[in-house]
Design a protein around this motif. Structure first.
Motif, PDB file in Angstrom:
ATOM      1  N   THR A 197       0.476  -0.717  -0.095  1.00 17.16           N
ATOM      2  CA  THR A 197       0.292   0.312  -0.183  1.00 17.16           C
ATOM      3  C   THR A 197       1.046   1.106  -0.076  1.00 17.16           C
ATOM      4  OG1 THR A 197      -0.325   0.011   2.409  1.00 17.16           O
ATOM      5  CG2 THR A 197      -2.094  -0.958   0.728  1.00 17.16           C
ATOM      6  N   SER A 198       1.890   1.087  -0.135  1.00 17.56           N
ATOM      7  CA  SER A 198       2.964   2.646   0.163  1.00 17.56           C
ATOM      8  C   SER A 198       3.315   2.907  -1.472  1.00 17.56           C
ATOM      9  CB  SER A 198       3.850   2.211   1.273  1.00 17.56           C
ATOM     10  OG  SER A 198       5.033   1.390  -0.082  1.00 17.56           O
ATOM     11  N   VAL A 199       3.072   2.317  -2.653  1.00 17.27           N
ATOM     12  CA  VAL A 199       3.758   2.574  -3.357  1.00 17.27           C
ATOM     13  C   VAL A 199       2.968   4.456  -4.024  1.00 17.27           C
ATOM     14  CG1 VAL A 199       4.653   0.584  -4.173  1.00 17.27           C
ATOM     15  CG2 VAL A 199       2.015   0.876  -4.485  1.00 17.27           C
ATOM     16  N   LEU A 200       1.859   4.159  -3.877  1.00 21.30           N
ATOM     17  CA  LEU A 200       0.818   5.191  -3.531  1.00 21.30           C
ATOM     18  C   LEU A 200       0.059   5.691  -2.881  1.00 21.30           C
ATOM     19  CD1 LEU A 200      -0.984   3.806  -6.896  1.00 21.30           C
ATOM     20  CD2 LEU A 200       0.634   6.159  -6.948  1.00 21.30           C
ATOM     21  N   PRO A 201      -0.078   7.255  -2.354  1.00 19.29           N
ATOM     22  CA  PRO A 201      -0.745   7.697  -1.539  1.00 19.29           C
ATOM     23  C   PRO A 201      -1.989   7.211  -1.218  1.00 19.29           C
ATOM     24  CG  PRO A 201       0.110   9.368  -2.816  1.00 19.29           C
ATOM     25  CD  PRO A 201       0.042   7.718  -3.347  1.00 19.29           C
ATOM     26  N   SER A 202      -2.501   6.841  -0.005  1.00 16.60           N
ATOM     27  CA  SER A 202      -3.456   6.606   0.199  1.00 16.60           C
ATOM     28  C   SER A 202      -5.558   6.994  -0.693  1.00 16.60           C
ATOM     29  CB  SER A 202      -4.306   5.878   2.011  1.00 16.60           C
ATOM     30  OG  SER A 202      -4.317   7.347   2.610  1.00 16.60           O
ATOM     31  N   VAL A 203      -4.533   8.933  -0.156  1.00 15.22           N
ATOM     32  CA  VAL A 203      -5.711   9.667  -1.170  1.00 15.22           C
ATOM     33  C   VAL A 203      -5.932   8.774  -2.873  1.00 15.22           C
ATOM     34  CG1 VAL A 203      -6.050  11.632   0.352  1.00 15.22           C
ATOM     35  CG2 VAL A 203      -3.872  11.135  -1.701  1.00 15.22           C
ATOM     36  N   VAL A 204      -4.592   8.387  -3.208  1.00 14.05           N
ATOM     37  CA  VAL A 204      -5.219   8.102  -4.749  1.00 14.05           C
ATOM     38  C   VAL A 204      -6.034   6.704  -4.623  1.00 14.05           C
ATOM     39  CG1 VAL A 204      -3.934   6.634  -6.304  1.00 14.05           C
ATOM     40  CG2 VAL A 204      -3.042   8.455  -5.190  1.00 14.05           C
ATOM     41  N   THR A 205      -5.908   6.151  -3.759  1.00  9.76           N
ATOM     42  CA  THR A 205      -6.697   4.561  -3.306  1.00  9.76           C
ATOM     43  C   THR A 205      -7.725   4.336  -2.613  1.00  9.76           C
ATOM     44  OG1 THR A 205      -5.331   3.519  -2.085  1.00  9.76           O
ATOM     45  CG2 THR A 205      -4.149   3.431  -3.798  1.00  9.76           C
ATOM     46  N   GLY A 206      -8.463   5.270  -2.472  1.00 15.58           N
ATOM     47  CA  GLY A 206      -9.539   5.523  -1.111  1.00 15.58           C
ATOM     48  C   GLY A 206      -8.442   4.380   0.223  1.00 15.58           C
ATOM     49  N   GLY A 207      -7.217   4.414   0.146  1.00 12.64           N
ATOM     50  CA  GLY A 207      -7.120   3.223   1.241  1.00 12.64           C
ATOM     51  C   GLY A 207      -6.976   1.562   0.695  1.00 12.64           C
ATOM     52  N   LEU A 208      -7.227   1.406  -0.430  1.00 13.24           N
ATOM     53  CA  LEU A 208      -7.236   0.121  -1.227  1.00 13.24           C
ATOM     54  C   LEU A 208      -6.233  -0.838  -0.890  1.00 13.24           C
ATOM     55  CD1 LEU A 208     -10.218   0.670  -3.501  1.00 13.24           C
ATOM     56  CD2 LEU A 208     -11.061  -0.162  -1.199  1.00 13.24           C
ATOM     57  N   GLN A 209      -5.863  -1.752  -1.013  1.00 20.60           N
ATOM     58  CA  GLN A 209      -5.285  -2.463  -1.460  1.00 20.60           C
ATOM     59  C   GLN A 209      -5.042  -2.792  -2.849  1.00 20.60           C
ATOM     60  OE1 GLN A 209      -3.372  -3.993   1.036  1.00 20.60           O
ATOM     61  NE2 GLN A 209      -4.712  -4.068   2.549  1.00 20.60           N
ATOM     62  N   THR A 210      -6.124  -1.836  -4.200  1.00 23.32           N
ATOM     63  CA  THR A 210      -5.755  -2.015  -5.247  1.00 23.32           C
ATOM     64  C   THR A 210      -5.339  -0.817  -5.728  1.00 23.32           C
ATOM     65  OG1 THR A 210      -8.287  -2.028  -5.169  1.00 23.32           O
ATOM     66  CG2 THR A 210      -7.157  -3.964  -5.498  1.00 23.32           C
ATOM     67  N   ALA A 211      -5.444  -0.382  -6.857  1.00 22.58           N
ATOM     68  CA  ALA A 211      -5.345   0.766  -8.076  1.00 22.58           C
ATOM     69  C   ALA A 211      -5.646   0.775  -8.956  1.00 22.58           C
ATOM     70  CB  ALA A 211      -4.678   1.451  -7.436  1.00 22.58           C
ATOM     71  N   ALA A 212      -6.429   1.141 -10.103  1.00 21.44           N
ATOM     72  CA  ALA A 212      -6.800   1.347 -10.840  1.00 21.44           C
ATOM     73  C   ALA A 212      -5.747   2.125 -11.785  1.00 21.44           C
ATOM     74  CB  ALA A 212      -8.634   2.245 -11.301  1.00 21.44           C
ATOM     75  N   PHE A 213      -5.723   1.828 -13.441  1.00 19.17           N
ATOM     76  CA  PHE A 213      -4.646   2.829 -14.127  1.00 19.17           C
ATOM     77  C   PHE A 213      -5.141   1.988 -15.267  1.00 19.17           C
ATOM     78  CE2 PHE A 213      -2.307   0.106 -10.742  1.00 19.17           C
ATOM     79  CZ  PHE A 213      -1.326   1.363 -10.936  1.00 19.17           C
ATOM     80  N   ARG A 214      -4.816   3.353 -15.876  1.00 13.84           N
ATOM     81  CA  ARG A 214      -5.317   3.483 -17.829  1.00 13.84           C
ATOM     82  C   ARG A 214      -4.251   4.515 -18.120  1.00 13.84           C
ATOM     83  NH1 ARG A 214      -8.510   5.587 -21.789  1.00 13.84           N
ATOM     84  NH2 ARG A 214      -9.010   8.205 -21.236  1.00 13.84           N
ATOM     85  N   MET A 215      -3.823   3.852 -19.340  1.00 15.39           N
ATOM     86  CA  MET A 215      -2.953   4.904 -20.269  1.00 15.39           C
ATOM     87  C   MET A 215      -3.794   5.530 -22.107  1.00 15.39           C
ATOM     88  SD  MET A 215       0.193   3.254 -22.905  1.00 15.39           S
ATOM     89  CE  MET A 215       0.660   4.204 -24.598  1.00 15.39           C
ATOM     90  N   PRO A 216      -4.801   6.763 -21.786  1.00 15.92           N
ATOM     91  CA  PRO A 216      -4.889   7.410 -22.305  1.00 15.92           C
ATOM     92  C   PRO A 216      -4.854   7.804 -24.002  1.00 15.92           C
ATOM     93  CG  PRO A 216      -4.054   8.599 -20.943  1.00 15.92           C
ATOM     94  CD  PRO A 216      -3.627   7.616 -20.519  1.00 15.92           C
ATOM     95  N   ASN A 217      -5.568   8.042 -24.954  1.00 14.55           N
ATOM     96  CA  ASN A 217      -5.380   7.867 -25.831  1.00 14.55           C
ATOM     97  C   ASN A 217      -5.096   9.424 -26.652  1.00 14.55           C
ATOM     98  OD1 ASN A 217      -4.342   6.919 -28.459  1.00 14.55           O
ATOM     99  ND2 ASN A 217      -6.769   5.688 -29.356  1.00 14.55           N
ATOM    100  N   ASN A 218      -3.998   9.514 -26.426  1.00 12.70           N
ATOM    101  CA  ASN A 218      -4.414  11.260 -26.324  1.00 12.70           C
ATOM    102  C   ASN A 218      -3.445  11.567 -26.932  1.00 12.70           C
ATOM    103  OD1 ASN A 218      -4.444  14.546 -25.750  1.00 12.70           O
ATOM    104  ND2 ASN A 218      -5.653  14.681 -26.156  1.00 12.70           N
ATOM    105  N   GLU A 219      -2.252  12.064 -27.384  1.00 11.50           N
ATOM    106  CA  GLU A 219      -0.489  12.337 -28.076  1.00 11.50           C
ATOM    107  C   GLU A 219      -0.221  13.549 -26.712  1.00 11.50           C
ATOM    108  OE1 GLU A 219       3.152  10.840 -28.523  1.00 11.50           O
ATOM    109  OE2 GLU A 219       0.876   9.694 -29.391  1.00 11.50           O
ATOM    110  N   LEU A 220      -0.638  14.626 -26.906  1.00 13.87           N
ATOM    111  CA  LEU A 220      -0.936  15.085 -26.008  1.00 13.87           C
ATOM    112  C   LEU A 220      -0.124  15.157 -24.442  1.00 13.87           C
ATOM    113  CD1 LEU A 220       0.054  19.115 -26.216  1.00 13.87           C
ATOM    114  CD2 LEU A 220      -3.013  18.947 -26.045  1.00 13.87           C
TER     115      LEU A 220
END
Ligand code: AMP
Ligand code: MG
Length: 341
Positions: A101-124
């Motif tokens: 859980t230390s790899v991301l701040p808990s404000v990002v994960t909501g304190g969960l053991q999981t996290a959501a990831f995405r690579m957006p399709n926008n060059e900029l």
């Protein structure tokens, strides 16, 4: 602080702001995101403040290349690798177990053991992330509860004075948020937590069995994805859906007119041609095409909601809840608070 509209040529200004821990909205193919350095807890807290977003609702981490997920998880199932190869960059968010859980701040994960990831399709935006030398959180860049923004102008309308700038990449092509797929279920069958432009059939074609979270189909129950329980996508003007089977547009218009209400029509041009006696019209598509309607849905809700239009009720076109129609209806039903005429 006046929020800056940043031209793509001045991307460095956006990069420098992110590095200083400020907020910059960025364009994606889905909707505009509200960007902050995901590794900077203070910056991420500002995102919740600027949006007025409930703090138990975790954020999606936006990356600029597929390898970056390896910094956060060592649990990428074979099926997920296939999905990343097929759909990234693109409107698909994947949820993984974190290394710890230390790899991301808990404000990002909501304190969960999981996290959501995405690579957006926008060059900029891929450049923005890469040049910022980090990963970015990017919830929709709107005031929490309002329709999501699909142009830089929408972002400015909601967040002027609250964020450093908006990187202006023009209008979004998809128009609704990414499909969210949970890759961490115990039985190994991925679960769709939020429908989007990438459909269940497209996913199963590649990786076999995929489940739809039951709350997507039966609204009103306690939801699994933390974000789903909040009021969402709603303009201030009430929205009423017109059942596409009954096709009772004229009946609805007559009803509201009789009680002195100004009606705004959010539909295809084909539908509009059959109607009379409405105050305003916003074209979702030419001939009831769901992808085109999805692209314009949020912009249309915002347009008809402008106070100077003096509209009392927005009547909106519906689609069958299948394939992309499921994503469209998921957003529209929330905007309309589930109300059909
Ligand atoms: P937004 O940032 O508004 O596009 O919403 C992101 C969506 O992903 C919300 O519905 C969140 O609740 C959901 N989400 C993000 N991270 C997780 C997670 N670790 N587990 C479950 N849902 C998540
Ligand atoms: Mg949002």
């Amino acid at each position: 602080m006046e929020t800056k509209i940043i031209h793509p040529n001045n991307i460095k200004e956006a990069v420098d702001a992110i590095k200083r821990g400020e907020l910059v909205s960025f364009p994606t193919e889905t909707v505009y995101g509200l960007g902050a350095d995901a590794t900077n807890e203070t910056a991420v807290k500002q995102v919740y403040l600027a949006k007025g977003r409930p703090s138990d609702n975790p954020l999606i981490v936006h990356i600029s290349n597929k390898e970056q997920v390896n910094e956060f998880t060592n649990d990428i199932p074979e099926k997920a690798q296939q999905l990343m190869d097929a759909f990234w960059p693109g409107p698909l968010t994947l949820i993984f177990n974190l290394k710890d859980t230390s790899v991301l701040p808990s404000v990002v994960t909501g304190g969960l053991q999981t996290a959501a990831f995405r690579m957006p399709n926008n060059e900029l935006t891929l450049q923005l992330i890469e040049q910022s030398n980090t990963v970015l959180v990017g919830p929709s860049a709107n005031t929490s509860g309002l329709p999501s923004p699909t142009t830089a102008k929408h972002v400015y309308h909601d967040l002027n004075g609250k964020i450093f700038g908006v990187l202006d990449g023009g209008a979004c092509q998809v128009g609704v948020e990414s499909t969210v797929l949970d890759m961490t279920s115990v039985d190994g069958v991925p679960i769709i937590l939020r429908p989007g432009a990438i459909t269940k059939d497209q996913l199963s074609e590649l990786i076999g069995d995929v489940q739809m979270d039951r709350h997507i189909l039966s609204e009103g129950e306690a939801p699994k994805a933390p974000g789903m329980k909040y009021k969402h996508y709603s303009p201030n003007t009430p929205v009423i859906m017109i059942n596409n089977q009954l096709n009772n547009w004229q009946e609805a218009i007559d009803f509201y007119r009789k009680i002195g209400k100004n009606v705004g029509i959010l539909s295809s041009e084909t539908t509009r041609k059959k109607l009379e006696d409405y105050t305003s019209f916003y074209k979702l598509s030419e001939i009831a095409d769901v992808s085109e309607a999805m692209r314009h849905l949020f912009a249309g809700l915002r347009e008809l909601d402008q106070p100077e239009k003096k509209i009392d009720v927005i009547l909106a076109e519906t689609f069958n809840e299948e394939d992309k129609g499921l994503a469209y209806m998921n957003r529209l039903k929330k905007a309309a608070n589930q109300k059909f005429f």
